[in-house]
Design a protein around this motif. Sequence first.
Motif, PDB file in Angstrom:
ATOM      1  N   HIS A   1      -0.162   2.301  -4.588  1.00  0.00           N
ATOM      2  CA  HIS A   1      -1.026   1.267  -4.016  1.00  0.00           C
ATOM      3  C   HIS A   1      -1.180   0.136  -5.025  1.00  0.00           C
ATOM      4  O   HIS A   1      -1.634   0.334  -6.143  1.00  0.00           O
TER       5      HIS A   1
ATOM      6  N   GLU B   1      -3.020   7.692  -4.531  1.00  0.00           N
ATOM      7  CA  GLU B   1      -2.689   6.296  -4.239  1.00  0.00           C
ATOM      8  C   GLU B   1      -1.896   5.622  -5.367  1.00  0.00           C
ATOM      9  O   GLU B   1      -2.077   4.443  -5.648  1.00  0.00           O
TER      10      GLU B   1
ATOM     11  N   VAL C   1       0.839  -1.197   0.000  1.00  0.00           N
ATOM     12  CA  VAL C   1       0.000   0.000   0.000  1.00  0.00           C
ATOM     13  C   VAL C   1       0.874   1.246   0.000  1.00  0.00           C
ATOM     14  O   VAL C   1       2.105   1.159   0.011  1.00  0.00           O
ATOM     15  N   ASN C   2       0.227   2.407  -0.021  1.00  0.00           N
ATOM     16  CA  ASN C   2       0.973   3.655  -0.165  1.00  0.00           C
ATOM     17  C   ASN C   2       0.858   4.601   1.015  1.00  0.00           C
ATOM     18  O   ASN C   2       1.591   5.582   1.102  1.00  0.00           O
ATOM     19  N   TRP C   3      -0.048   4.326   1.935  1.00  0.00           N
ATOM     20  CA  TRP C   3      -0.405   5.337   2.927  1.00  0.00           C
ATOM     21  C   TRP C   3       0.152   5.056   4.315  1.00  0.00           C
ATOM     22  O   TRP C   3      -0.050   5.835   5.248  1.00  0.00           O
TER      23      TRP C   3
END
Length: 691
Positions: free
Chosen positions: A387, A384, A342-344
């Motif tokens: 992601h 995102e 994921v990216n967050w």
Amino acid sequence: MKRFILLTLCFCAGALSAFSQNKKVWFPDKDLIQAGVYYYPEHWNESQWERDFKQMHDLGFEFTHFAEFAWAQLEPQEGKYDFAWLDRAVALAAKYKLKVVMCTSTATPPVWLSRKYPEILIKEEDGTVLDHGARQHASFASPLYRELAFKMIEKLAQHYGNDSRIIGWQLDNEPAVQFDFNPKAELGFRDFLKKKYNNDIKALNSAWGTAFWSETYSSFDEITLPKMRQMFMNHHQILDYRRFAAEQTTSFLNDQCLLIKKYAKNQWVTTNYIPSYEDGHIGGSKDLDFLSYTRYMVYGGKDGIGRRGYRVGDPLRIAFANDFFRPIKGTYGVMELQPGQVNWGSINPQPLPGAVRLWLWSVFAGGSDFVCTYRYRQPLYGTEQYHYGIVGSDGVTVTPGGKEYQQFMQEIKNLRKKYSPREDKPKEYLARKTAILFNHENSWSIDRQKQNATWNTMAHVDKYYRQLKAFGAPVDIISEEKDFSAYPVLIAPAYQLIDEALVSRWTEYVKNGGNLVLTCRTGHKDRNGRLFEAPFRSKIDNLTGNKVDFYDLLLPEDPGKVAMDGKKYNWNTWGEMLIPGKDTDVWASYTDEFYEGKPAVTMHRLGKGTVTYVGVDSNDGTLEKDVLTKLYSTLNIPVMDLPYGVTMEYRNGLGIVLNYSDKPYEFQLPKGRKVLIGETKIPTAGVLVFK
């Protein structure tokens, strides 16, 4: 726009019966579980749609998910709607045998709405007004926002409510409780209080204890939203404010649901919550057909077992969500499950190979009717970009997580030939069925007056939950709406807020043969968060068979000790010194401080049942583990002894064993059982399925 609040507050037996019938159509046992994937047609060149839907089908997906953030495309100008592009996407999905979950786009209002009607924007406590350019910036407490949102939703429901290609609806996206200081929220709070206190300001003053510190109000118009960050702000007022804030979210969703149901024909309605158990809105929208949740497991946190446990995740993170969501309506789904990196997160590592499949099987093991992943294609722009999806940035290459989804879906397809009814579960498994009674308002009350900075309400609950999963017990995390008698054992951890009706129900449950476990910080206050004008905690003395002499709190660097059956345990967060009555056995006592020898844990027999009272919170959960082990042994309830990180569940006649630990686990296959998937020596991130 009509609010339907009264409908939100009641259950309808006929509606529940209809749901049971519809559930068999929507989620037949023979399917075991259905798998889907998010897709955003508006993000991609239309010439690529058909290629994408074909590959979704070829990978094994059975449904897709549209229009979650597409309000700007659905209503590009106020009152002007465009569903033609969405019609084409639905038709192409159907061509490849993909059903569609349709979404309301209320998490992302279009820019024309934010600019023309800035009063709909959320205002934070420090005065910051949220703006267009992100998501979830509109106030649920704004009547104007609701009116504009409901107009769009009604058009969408009129268009797709009788479309057999649409299997169901998702409302909003990850709807949360808003602590909103918009002027309309303040007016709404006053209206909420007027209704709750029958327009009687004296009743409010009494409930809030406003005689303290000269806080008395002479009219509801003097009341403002409580400043949550202000030191010593009236915690009774904050308790009501949190109830109001949760109600704004639940009514917003419920009104959407009822509006869609005016037009929906054999389509279910749900929403996808982030499992924020203490926020109070989950389960409050009573007209939803069932609930679903979002779950991400690898995002830079330290949860997990061993040096690389963060690549697999917390062993009970999915299990707890399953056991929390399933009892609310008897079924549930997982609308958003991580497909890979994921990216967050604070750090965004790759999951361990096999982990994505492990999570999928964890969802299945808990009884979910469907699982869906966010998202099919990795985005090329927006917040995102990094992601993962099922396919990568070229739109065609299947990612490692995508391959694990494909493997899981093929395994489920093969198992459909061997399915049994959903509730086909062994007797010895059901014999240890246990409920944890949970009310978010206890956390609200405790967290404003922790008394010890090291106290953590959810961590306290987890000490009991963790041991139940080690027992291989089926667990339901339930509200007070549920029937306690369905469970041989009922645990109510740190249940601070009580009333006579609840104590009476607990007492009846025990007298009729139930086994109740209560823990420290239970029964101290009424539902308004006020101490009773009575000896401390005395409202449950007859039930527990003991009294509380006093309580103590210790420094974390200098813990105290409790002894049970020759073993000692450290504690510091909370300890109650108990005075046992007759028919009450002392199980554990304090071994130091000036109250050395005072009881800390007792077991009381009442009628046909028992009440175990654990008056202390241990540092590491070992006391709680040993208390439950002793209790289940005393009750002759057979349990397993699974190591932390290994869980086992049954459904559809299948046993599922999951290994989140950092070492292989050798599972002893029950006599007469046959392995269908995996091996009895289960590797890290491995799965065993047997019948």
